[in-house]
Design a protein around this motif. Structure first.
Motif, PDB file in Angstrom:
ATOM      1  N   LEU A  98      -0.689   7.008   6.909  1.00 22.55           N
ATOM      2  CA  LEU A  98       0.245   8.121   7.064  1.00 22.55           C
ATOM      3  C   LEU A  98       1.700   7.677   7.127  1.00 22.55           C
ATOM      4  CD1 LEU A  98      -1.760  10.196   9.705  1.00 22.55           C
ATOM      5  CD2 LEU A  98      -1.632  10.595   7.240  1.00 22.55           C
ATOM      6  N   GLY A  99       1.940   6.380   7.044  1.00 24.87           N
ATOM      7  CA  GLY A  99       3.305   5.884   7.111  1.00 24.87           C
ATOM      8  C   GLY A  99       3.925   6.015   8.480  1.00 24.87           C
ATOM      9  N   VAL A 100       3.089   5.922   9.515  1.00 26.09           N
ATOM     10  CA  VAL A 100       3.551   6.054  10.899  1.00 26.09           C
ATOM     11  C   VAL A 100       3.723   4.664  11.503  1.00 26.09           C
ATOM     12  CG1 VAL A 100       2.944   6.870  13.205  1.00 26.09           C
ATOM     13  CG2 VAL A 100       2.429   8.286  11.198  1.00 26.09           C
ATOM     14  N   GLU A 101       4.849   4.436  12.144  1.00 26.50           N
ATOM     15  CA  GLU A 101       5.068   3.170  12.845  1.00 26.50           C
ATOM     16  C   GLU A 101       4.643   3.336  14.296  1.00 26.50           C
ATOM     17  OE1 GLU A 101       8.599  -0.088  13.815  1.00 26.50           O
ATOM     18  OE2 GLU A 101       8.931   1.508  12.344  1.00 26.50           O
ATOM     19  N   LEU A 102       3.649   2.577  14.699  1.00 24.96           N
ATOM     20  CA  LEU A 102       3.172   2.680  16.081  1.00 24.96           C
ATOM     21  C   LEU A 102       4.204   2.091  17.037  1.00 24.96           C
ATOM     22  CD1 LEU A 102      -0.571   1.568  15.721  1.00 24.96           C
ATOM     23  CD2 LEU A 102       0.296   3.893  16.098  1.00 24.96           C
ATOM     24  N   PRO A 103       4.416   2.731  18.177  1.00 28.46           N
ATOM     25  CA  PRO A 103       5.291   2.126  19.190  1.00 28.46           C
ATOM     26  C   PRO A 103       4.649   0.864  19.750  1.00 28.46           C
ATOM     27  CG  PRO A 103       4.207   4.102  20.055  1.00 28.46           C
ATOM     28  CD  PRO A 103       3.881   4.041  18.600  1.00 28.46           C
ATOM     29  N   GLU A 104       5.465   0.010  20.355  1.00 33.65           N
ATOM     30  CA  GLU A 104       4.949  -1.270  20.859  1.00 33.65           C
ATOM     31  C   GLU A 104       3.929  -1.100  21.966  1.00 33.65           C
ATOM     32  OE1 GLU A 104       7.926  -4.117  21.950  1.00 33.65           O
ATOM     33  OE2 GLU A 104       7.852  -4.966  19.931  1.00 33.65           O
ATOM     34  N   HIS A 105       3.956   0.046  22.638  1.00 33.95           N
ATOM     35  CA  HIS A 105       3.042   0.253  23.764  1.00 33.95           C
ATOM     36  C   HIS A 105       1.767   0.970  23.328  1.00 33.95           C
ATOM     37  CE1 HIS A 105       5.663   3.840  23.568  1.00 33.95           C
ATOM     38  NE2 HIS A 105       4.552   4.495  23.858  1.00 33.95           N
ATOM     39  N   ALA A 106       1.448   0.941  22.043  1.00 38.48           N
ATOM     40  CA  ALA A 106       0.232   1.597  21.551  1.00 38.48           C
ATOM     41  C   ALA A 106      -0.481   0.691  20.554  1.00 38.48           C
ATOM     42  CB  ALA A 106       0.574   2.928  20.885  1.00 38.48           C
ATOM     43  N   GLY A 107      -1.800   0.812  20.517  1.00 40.74           N
ATOM     44  CA  GLY A 107      -2.588   0.084  19.510  1.00 40.74           C
ATOM     45  C   GLY A 107      -2.371  -1.408  19.533  1.00 40.74           C
ATOM     46  N   GLU A 108      -2.329  -2.004  20.728  1.00 39.23           N
ATOM     47  CA  GLU A 108      -1.956  -3.416  20.855  1.00 39.23           C
ATOM     48  C   GLU A 108      -2.935  -4.383  20.188  1.00 39.23           C
ATOM     49  OE1 GLU A 108      -0.354  -1.513  24.767  1.00 39.23           O
ATOM     50  OE2 GLU A 108      -1.989  -1.171  23.337  1.00 39.23           O
TER      51      GLU A 108
ATOM     52  N   MET B 130       0.833  -1.186   0.000  1.00 40.63           N
ATOM     53  CA  MET B 130       0.000   0.000   0.000  1.00 40.63           C
ATOM     54  C   MET B 130       0.871   1.240   0.000  1.00 40.63           C
ATOM     55  SD  MET B 130      -2.487   1.500   2.892  1.00 40.63           S
ATOM     56  CE  MET B 130      -1.025   2.344   3.495  1.00 40.63           C
ATOM     57  N   THR B 131       0.486   2.241  -0.773  1.00 36.75           N
ATOM     58  CA  THR B 131       1.215   3.502  -0.809  1.00 36.75           C
ATOM     59  C   THR B 131       0.706   4.423   0.282  1.00 36.75           C
ATOM     60  OG1 THR B 131       1.475   3.281  -3.195  1.00 36.75           O
ATOM     61  CG2 THR B 131       1.870   5.451  -2.249  1.00 36.75           C
ATOM     62  N   SER B 132       1.595   4.772   1.218  1.00 39.51           N
ATOM     63  CA  SER B 132       1.199   5.665   2.298  1.00 39.51           C
ATOM     64  C   SER B 132       1.146   7.098   1.791  1.00 39.51           C
ATOM     65  CB  SER B 132       2.192   5.570   3.461  1.00 39.51           C
ATOM     66  OG  SER B 132       2.207   4.271   3.986  1.00 39.51           O
ATOM     67  N   VAL B 133       0.436   7.925   2.547  1.00 41.85           N
ATOM     68  CA  VAL B 133       0.360   9.344   2.224  1.00 41.85           C
ATOM     69  C   VAL B 133       1.512  10.018   2.955  1.00 41.85           C
ATOM     70  CG1 VAL B 133      -1.050  11.421   2.326  1.00 41.85           C
ATOM     71  CG2 VAL B 133      -2.140   9.206   2.021  1.00 41.85           C
ATOM     72  N   THR B 134       2.612  10.276   2.254  1.00 41.61           N
ATOM     73  CA  THR B 134       3.782  10.863   2.903  1.00 41.61           C
ATOM     74  C   THR B 134       3.863  12.364   2.708  1.00 41.61           C
ATOM     75  OG1 THR B 134       5.082  10.311   0.933  1.00 41.61           O
ATOM     76  CG2 THR B 134       5.114   8.743   2.746  1.00 41.61           C
ATOM     77  N   ASP B 135       3.244  12.893   1.670  1.00 36.99           N
ATOM     78  CA  ASP B 135       3.225  14.324   1.424  1.00 36.99           C
ATOM     79  C   ASP B 135       2.261  14.977   2.409  1.00 36.99           C
ATOM     80  OD1 ASP B 135       2.900  16.922   0.523  1.00 36.99           O
ATOM     81  OD2 ASP B 135       2.892  16.386  -1.593  1.00 36.99           O
ATOM     82  N   LYS B 136       2.778  15.866   3.256  1.00 34.58           N
ATOM     83  CA  LYS B 136       1.942  16.493   4.285  1.00 34.58           C
ATOM     84  C   LYS B 136       0.744  17.214   3.679  1.00 34.58           C
ATOM     85  CE  LYS B 136       4.498  15.435   7.911  1.00 34.58           C
ATOM     86  NZ  LYS B 136       4.020  14.539   8.976  1.00 34.58           N
ATOM     87  N   LYS B 137       0.902  17.773   2.495  1.00 35.24           N
ATOM     88  CA  LYS B 137      -0.185  18.508   1.868  1.00 35.24           C
ATOM     89  C   LYS B 137      -1.311  17.580   1.420  1.00 35.24           C
ATOM     90  CE  LYS B 137       2.664  22.352   0.226  1.00 35.24           C
ATOM     91  NZ  LYS B 137       3.132  23.117  -0.964  1.00 35.24           N
ATOM     92  N   LYS B 138      -0.995  16.295   1.300  1.00 31.36           N
ATOM     93  CA  LYS B 138      -2.007  15.338   0.834  1.00 31.36           C
ATOM     94  C   LYS B 138      -2.562  14.486   1.965  1.00 31.36           C
ATOM     95  CE  LYS B 138      -0.245  15.020  -3.900  1.00 31.36           C
ATOM     96  NZ  LYS B 138       0.284  14.111  -4.949  1.00 31.36           N
ATOM     97  N   GLN B 139      -2.142  14.765   3.185  1.00 30.82           N
ATOM     98  CA  GLN B 139      -2.688  14.008   4.301  1.00 30.82           C
ATOM     99  C   GLN B 139      -4.210  14.163   4.331  1.00 30.82           C
ATOM    100  OE1 GLN B 139      -0.371  15.909   7.392  1.00 30.82           O
ATOM    101  NE2 GLN B 139       0.666  13.993   7.854  1.00 30.82           N
TER     102      GLN B 139
ATOM    103  N   ALA C   1      -6.130  10.571  18.595  1.00 33.52           N
ATOM    104  CA  ALA C   1      -5.981  12.023  18.535  1.00 33.52           C
ATOM    105  C   ALA C   1      -4.541  12.453  18.768  1.00 33.52           C
ATOM    106  CB  ALA C   1      -6.904  12.679  19.556  1.00 33.52           C
ATOM    107  N   SER C   2      -3.887  11.898  19.786  1.00 30.36           N
ATOM    108  CA  SER C   2      -2.506  12.317  20.054  1.00 30.36           C
ATOM    109  C   SER C   2      -1.571  11.884  18.932  1.00 30.36           C
ATOM    110  CB  SER C   2      -2.033  11.765  21.401  1.00 30.36           C
ATOM    111  OG  SER C   2      -1.974  10.354  21.407  1.00 30.36           O
ATOM    112  N   MET C   3      -1.816  10.709  18.325  1.00 31.96           N
ATOM    113  CA  MET C   3      -1.005  10.269  17.194  1.00 31.96           C
ATOM    114  C   MET C   3      -1.155  11.223  16.017  1.00 31.96           C
ATOM    115  SD  MET C   3      -1.373   6.852  14.860  1.00 31.96           S
ATOM    116  CE  MET C   3      -2.800   7.535  14.010  1.00 31.96           C
ATOM    117  N   LEU C   4      -2.418  11.584  15.690  1.00 34.76           N
ATOM    118  CA  LEU C   4      -2.644  12.479  14.558  1.00 34.76           C
ATOM    119  C   LEU C   4      -2.117  13.883  14.851  1.00 34.76           C
ATOM    120  CD1 LEU C   4      -6.202  11.317  13.399  1.00 34.76           C
ATOM    121  CD2 LEU C   4      -3.985  10.824  12.342  1.00 34.76           C
TER     122      LEU C   4
END
Length: 487
Positions: free
Chosen positions: A352-362, A1-10, A99-102
């Motif tokens: 968004l191409g964000v890697e969640l930390p291990e202590h989130a979104g379990e 999957m192609t992530s949305v990396t361009d901030k203007k296209k988020q 919310a905090s992630m976004l």
């Protein structure tokens, strides 16, 4: 999957969460619906309909915890039931939320509507209701990643009845009110000078429209947990009698109109194409809708599913789930992939191409491949765990659904403690053959019972159902409520 990396296209994200709306209340999901929902039907035509979407719980507070944290609700300190308007915060200090992630990704984050996850009132006495409404409120939405909050602390039938803006009540209570009618019920409690129950849904809708109208260059996330069609059921004069059913049906139409207003505002602002709009419900329909009355009119809020709000059965947690994103989601698409509302965090992180930390979104799994119509080899989720109001567990893998209780675990018959003598302690249903959960086949498939029990036990003990380091649950690896089957 192609992530949305361009901030203007988020993509912008608007997450509309109905309160106690049944799967069968939306006409594009229920061919026999007597309630016609034109705006939600249009959303289905212009986006994706997910026919196998589930809340993590059959009641509201726990479902909201899972949506916000990407974590199954029973891992929190709340093992059964719901909180109330005076309850302390349920989301743990420092826990990542959607919310905090976004917000970290440059989003402006807002919540308008029903929070129902606890917050810290300034107290002036020992009892929960001893509150100084003139003082700041802490550990609410603005502590957990939201830039802006406007709404109510819990359900619209739970005191206190005051609007909260960010960390303050907008006015002091000046009277005590109580809703006496069966459908227009609310508990007795202090009521703010600017607060009228019937105005809450329209006022919150106006706030959302203002946020869209005033959106700047940054991408935005608006979480809109509606106070409706939960009690008090208060359709405005414009919708009274419009559904051709009862007041509940009229209130559903009012919610449908809210969705239409939001979609129109996005189109007016030229924001529609790159805005993800999600519509869903926190759990199944409540008995307060008057199922017998609706049945006489040929309408079933639970569609073909057994049970209703609070139950371990499908009617308790299978929810409407519509997703619209014109830029990326093919119009008129339908997915039968089993998914869960706990998946929002991983889905947005993936996009968004964000890697969640291990202590989130379990317990969160990305639904992005489903949304974008990508080829999937095998099921997206290994399994989904369901939870009822009394803390009973169920696990679904493929077509098999194992329920680790003898009855509904909720409000439908057989209720907890009222099961017929000699009832099996567990239930197993093959949903491919028995979507109505009428034939318990646990004794014919002991190997399936064992497999699913072992899998669920590992999810509980590992503190997660995704890959990663073992995490802890509130209450440790085991706790008293609902885990008899593990012992």
């Amino acid at each position: 999957m192609t992530s949305v990396t361009d901030k203007k296209k988020q993509p912008n994200l608007i997450y509309i969460l109905a309160d106690d709306m049944g799967y069968g209340d939306i006409s594009c999901l229920n061919e026999n619906s007597k309630i016609k929902t034109p705006h939600l039907d249009q959303m289905g035509r212009e986006g994706m309909i997910c026919t196998d979407g589930h809340s993590s719980s059959a009641v509201c507070t726990p479902s909201r915890y899972s949506i916000m944290t990407g974590r199954y609700n029973w891992r929190s300190a709340l093992k059964k039931g719901v909180t109330n308007g005076y309850s302390r915060p349920l989301i743990e200090e420092g826990r990542m939320t959607v919310a905090s992630m976004l917000k970290q990704e440059g989003y402006h984050t807002s919540i308008v509507g029903k929070w129902h996850l606890g917050l810290e009132w300034t107290k002036n006495g020992e009892e929960p209701q001893d509150v100084d409404y003139s003082k700041p409120i802490t550990n609410g939405p603005v502590t957990h990643g939201f830039d802006y909050y406007y709404g109510i602390s819990a359900s619209l039938d739970m005191p206190p009845y005051v609007y909260i803006e960010n960390d303050r009540a907008t006015s002091l209570p000046n009277r005590i009110t109580r809703g006496e009618e069966e459908m227009a019920f609310w508990r007795e409690g202090p009521t703010g000078e600017d607060f009228q129950h019937e105005e809450v849904l329209p006022r919150c809708t106006e706030k959302v429209l203002e946020l869209i109208e005033n959106a700047g260059d940054s991408p935005f996330f608006i979480y809109f947990p509606l106070p409706a069609p939960h009690t008090p059921i208060l359709p405005s004069a414009e919708f009274e009698g419009k559904s051709g059913t009862n007041r509940y049906g009229d209130f559903v139409l009012m919610c449908d109109d809210v969705v239409g207003q939001i979609v129109r505002k996005l189109e007016e602002r030229g924001l529609s194409d790159n805005t993800i709009v999600v519509f869903t419900s926190d759990n199944g329909c409540s008995p307060k809708a008057n199922y017998p009355e609706l049945a006489q009119l040929g309408h079933n809020p639970s569609y073909v599913f057994r049970g209703q709000k609070a139950d371990i059965y499908e009617g308790g947690h299978r929810v409407p789930l519509l997703v619209k994103w014109p830029d990326r989601i093919k119009a008129g698409s339908v997915s039968s992939e089993p998914v869960c509302l706990v998946d929002l965090m991983a889905t947005m992180a993936d996009l968004l191409g964000v890697e969640l930390p291990e202590h989130a979104g379990e317990d969160s799994i990305s639904n992005a491949p489903v949304w974008l119509g990508e080829a999937i080899t095998g099921p997206l989720r290994e399994a989904i765990v369901h939870h009822s109001i009394d803390g009973s567990f169920s696990i679904r893998k493929g077509d098999w659904k194992l329920e680790l209780c003898p009855g509904s675990g909720g409000w439908s018959s057989p209720r907890p403690g009222q099961e017929p003598e000699g009832s099996p302690r567990i239930q197993l249903y093959d949903l491919s053959r028995d979507i109505g959960e009428t034939e318990n086949v646990y004794d014919r498939h002991p190997e399936v019972v064992k497999e699913l029990t072992v899998l669920l036990s590992s999810y509980v003990r590992n503190g997660r159902s995704t890959r990663g380091a073992v995490r802890s649950n509130a209450g440790g690896a085991e706790w008293e409520q609902g885990l008899d089957w593990m012992r």
